[in-house]
Design an enzyme around this catalytic site. Structure first.
Site, short mmCIF file in Angstrom:
data_model
loop_
_atom_site.label_atom_id
_atom_site.label_comp_id
_atom_site.label_asym_id
_atom_site.label_seq_id
_atom_site.Cartn_x
_atom_site.Cartn_y
_atom_site.Cartn_z
N GLU A 83 0.81 -1.21 0.00
CA GLU A 83 0.00 0.00 0.00
C GLU A 83 0.85 1.27 0.00
O GLU A 83 0.49 2.26 -0.64
CB GLU A 83 -0.92 -0.01 1.23
CG GLU A 83 -1.87 1.17 1.28
CD GLU A 83 -2.73 1.15 2.53
OE1 GLU A 83 -3.64 1.98 2.62
OE2 GLU A 83 -2.48 0.31 3.42
N ASP A 84 1.98 1.24 0.70
CA ASP A 84 2.77 2.47 0.88
C ASP A 84 4.08 2.48 0.10
O ASP A 84 4.96 3.29 0.38
CB ASP A 84 3.09 2.64 2.38
CG ASP A 84 1.84 2.88 3.21
OD1 ASP A 84 0.85 3.35 2.63
OD2 ASP A 84 1.86 2.58 4.41
#
Length: 853
Positions: A83-84
């Site tokens: 996600e990051d």
């Protein structure tokens, strides 16, 4: 904890803890996951100022508190890597989106070119982000295998769920009316997000447990966020994650999460309860220890091996009890409880005997969760005794295994064999929870044509999920020996709908263990059920009173929504034909002329498909199909007159564009088009919902208003004092919601008014001038002169007008001026506004008394 050395020390502590409760664990797997995550998060900081890697590391420690296996710990360390992994690009996308929004608001050609350029850059960056995430996901799969990859993917999909601001959620100290506002909208948004959570966690509930650890650490560091964000996250946590922790049976996470929720939702009450609990804790603990000694001595005399200790109640549970029972802090006496841990279930009952022999107990507070285990696997004996000098005291009795289950929930089953195959106990737990989610999913819309309002379906699904979180099971058999699980209290009808929707709809009776029973018969464990059916029959509305499962209830509701929708559509068609006949319009001729038009002129837009005339009108009025529009007409949500006029206008416009009709001369200025039935209102500022003014009370901006959620066509706006609304509130209160006028919209609203005035030359001219001065437009006017009255002696004229107004203030301004024209009676919306004649005829109380004398 900012340096690499300090963070590594926290990792080593995690590995030591894992080895301590699981000696055979692959600690190297956890170390490799940490190194991978550290590389991805290197340079990223949280709002608290700590390196981002601290968050997954601390979340992993929370999982270690419930003795999770190395696969769960590794997945937790990796859960934000996908996600990051492209944070810089995603921040740039957000910045460009803001710039593009500003450019789109501009009117110049340069602004439009700028917006187009920014859109291309955003699309390019989005492709980069997608590619980077795919590469990281592939690398993660190659490095750690399918199990961990699936867990990380599941948590990533959970992280993509965005819960909206739950404005209607009840907060501590919040007024009940405000807490219930927007209930329908809140539940609809919540349903969609719960749906996505269930799908993400369907393969392995460990996904949810990792997400719970992630949310708990976010709550522990919530101090770094601004107050509005704190409230939003705390409400989400209370409504969604605390319930999930309870259903999964993970008390260790649940209680801390609830206390943190309480701390942020009502900090003043939290601080006050914390202060008062601490103030008297020493004295109470002394009394608790004295009671524990008496229990230990008695257990020893009875030769029962057990650990006995006191435990304080958590602040959230104290606060919940105060709210639930409507009491104050000083009325709560059981702020601590006694817990007894024995070596066997039989010893639990012997310990119960010992406790009851020492002090009198309260039978209404006794619960045996050993014989009747809770749905989440919880087992214990609960009792409450009256200890002299102390008052009521709660006692929990359980074995060590029961205690482990209570603290860790499903995590208590995370045990693997040496070959890596999941053990049978955990497999059964996965199956049970997966069946729970599948049962919730089974309540989704059945796909009936025109099944009803999607909002109703979403709310039904939400009820299914929320209800299934706390159901207890009953197991019965089909005639073929198949096992069907149903919630406790389920009836024969629930059983029929669990088999199939068609079976439920056509059920006329049932045999249980070969004997006839009524349809409301409550099924018991181990019974065999045979459903009796008859074709061409349907359910009864009375069934809604006896069914227990949300699935059956939803199927019955959908059946009647479908039937009601058919009836309303037929009524709408009849009203449309009647209005067309009155207006001397041939509907068949309209449809024929429309079909003869080239396809280009039968589209609402170039990219849209070809649609018939009524469907185009429906789509322009924000209805999906012509049946939706006819249903709205039949439900009196919109007027048939307006639909017929719009059909004629739309066809004439299309014929003109196609060259089959000459362009009519422009209408004189001041002559308006047909008024719109749409209205500009909002649900706590949320615009864009389909709203219509009710035809029974015709509200204007400035009137207090309330919305009624119809079954098919959106929200109908009523005045708060509408007589029909009182009927709706009494019969369907869950469909009524508060509304506010949208001050940013400036629309015109038609309003019927009837006047009686002294007839004279120039009356109509004076009236039209007054309306013009006030800024009110006349749509229609009809006058009845005195000579048409049967009596022949009335010198007052009656005028019926349809006016266009901006808001209520214009109406009030007109009412103040009308008496100057000799107007003696005014009726607005079909109700008398004032009547000078009636007031003059009514004798005073003193005059009436004299007359009687």
């Amino acid at each position: 904890m900012h340096t690499k050395h300090e963070i590594d020390a926290v990792l080593q502590e995690l590995l030591d803890r894992l080895h301590g409760y699981r000696a055979e664990a692959d600690t190297n797997l956890v170390r490799r996951a940490y190194e991978f995550a550290y590389g991805v998060h290197d340079g990223q900081l949280r709002q608290s100022g700590e390196p981002y890697i601290v968050h997954p590391l601390q979340a992993a420690h929370i999982l270690a508190d419930i003795e999770s296996d190395e696969h769960a710990l590794a997945a937790c360390l990796l859960h934000d890597t996908v996600e990051d992994c492209a944070q810089d690009e995603e921040r740039e996308i957000k910045r460009l989106q803001r710039e593009m929004g500003e450019a789109e608001e501009g009117a110049s050609a340069a602004d439009r070119r700028r917006a187009a350029e920014l859109s291309k850059r955003i699309q390019s960056l989005e492709h980069v982000v997608e590619r980077v995430k795919e590469e990281v996901g592939q690398h993660l799969h190659e490095e750690f295998g399918q199990t961990i990859s699936d867990l990380v993917d599941g948590v990533t999909r959970l992280s993509e769920v965005r819960f909206y601001e739950l404005q209607g959620t009840r907060r501590p100290g919040e007024a009940e009316g405000r807490a219930d506002k927007n209930e329908e909208l809140r539940r609809r948004l919540q349903a969609e997000n719960l749906r996505r959570m269930v799908v993400a966690a369907a393969k392995d509930p460990r996904v949810l447990v990792i997400k719970l650890a992630d949310r708990l650490h976010n709550m522990q560091t919530l101090y770094a966020k601004r107050r509005p964000k704190q409230l939003k996250i705390a409400r989400e946590t209370e409504v969604i994650y605390c319930k999930l922790a309870d259903r999964l049976g993970i008390w260790r996470i649940k209680w801390e999460m609830e206390d943190l929720v309480f701390r942020y939702l009502d900090p003043d009450a939290y601080a006050e309860i914390e202060r008062r609990v601490a103030k008297s804790r020493d004295e109470r603990m002394s009394e608790i220890e004295s009671a524990c000694r008496q229990i230990r001595d008695k257990l020893t005399a009875e030769q029962v091996q057990a650990d006995v200790y006191g435990r304080p109640k958590h602040l959230y549970s104290i606060w919940s009890k105060m709210r639930r029972q409507g009491i104050v802090f000083d009325e709560i006496y059981d702020l601590e409880a006694i817990r007894i841990i024995t070596d066997s279930p039989w010893s639990c009952y012997k310990a119960l005997y010992v406790v009851h022999s020492l002090w009198p107990h309260q039978p209404e507070h006794f619960a045996d969760y050993i014989s009747n285990r809770k749905p989440n696997g919880y087992s214990s004996l609960h009792t409450k005794v009256i200890v002299p000098g102390h008052g009521p005291m709660e006692v929990q009795i359980r074995t060590a295994d029961m205690h482990r289950q209570a603290e860790y929930g499903v995590a208590a089953h995370w045990r693997y064999k040496e070959d890596g195959v999941i053990d049978e106990g955990f497999a059964n737990k996965l199956t049970a929870l997966r069946r729970l989610f599948e049962a919730a999913r089974a309540s989704e819309p059945v796909g009936l044509p025109g099944a009803g309002d999607p909002q109703d379906d979403e709310q039904d699904w939400l009820e299914a999920v929320e209800g299934s979180l706390f159901e207890e099971d009953v197991f019965v058999f089909t005639p073929k020996g198949e096992i069907i699980d149903l919630p406790k209290g389920a009836t024969v009808i629930d059983f029929a709908y669990r088999i199939h929707t068609a079976v439920g709809h056509t059920t006329i009776g049932a045999r249980v263990n070969r004997r006839m029973v009524p349809l409301d018969y409550v099924l018991q464990n181990g019974e065999q059920v045979e459903v009796l059916r008859r074709a061409n029959t349907g359910p009864s509305r009375d069934w809604l009173k006896v069914v227990r499962t949300t699935t059956a209830r939803n199927r019955i509701r959908q059946y009647f929504r479908h039937k009601e929708r058919e009836s309303l559509a037929e009524e709408g068609q009849r009203l449309l034909e009647g209005e067309a006949s009155r207006a001397k319009v041939d509907l068949n001729d309209l449809y024929r002329r429309d079909r003869e038009l080239p396809a280009t002129y039968r589209r609402r837009a170039r990219e849209e498909p070809v649609e018939d005339l009524l469907t185009r009108i429906a789509r322009r009025r924000n209805y999906q199909t012509d049946i939706d529009l006819l249903t709205a007409v039949g439900d009196r949500v919109i007027a048939a007159e307006g639909v017929v006029k719009q059909m004629v206008a739309d066809l004439e416009e299309a014929e003109t564009a196609a060259g089959r009709r000459t362009v009519p001369p422009p209408a004189p200025s001041g002559v308006p088009g047909p008024p719109s039935s749409a209205a500009a209102a909002s649900v706590q500022g949320l615009r864009g919902l389909a709203m219509r003014r009710s035809q029974c009370c015709l509200p204007l901006p400035g009137d207090p208003i309330v919305g009624y959620v119809t079954r098919t066509t959106g929200i109908t706006i009523h005045r708060a004092d509408c007589g029909n609304l009182r009927h709706l509130q009494a019969n369907e209160p869950d469909r009524v919601m508060p509304l506010d006028w949208d001050q940013t919209e400036h629309l015109l609203y038609d309003l019927p008014i009837e006047l009686r005035a002294d007839d004279r030359i120039g009356l109509l001219a004076d009236l039209t001038k007054m309306l013009s001065d006030v800024g009110i437009n006349i749509l229609r006017i009809n006058t009845i002169s005195p000579k048409l009255n049967k009596a022949g002696t009335d010198h007052r004229a009656t005028m019926k007008l349809s006016l266009e107004l901006n808001d209520r203030s214009q109406l009030e301004q007109l009412m103040r001026r009308l008496p100057a024209l000799g107007v003696v009676k005014v009726s607005v919306r079909g109700q008398v506004y004032y009547d000078v004649e009636k007031s003059a005829r009514k004798p005073s109380r003193d005059r009436s008394r004299k007359a009687r004398t």
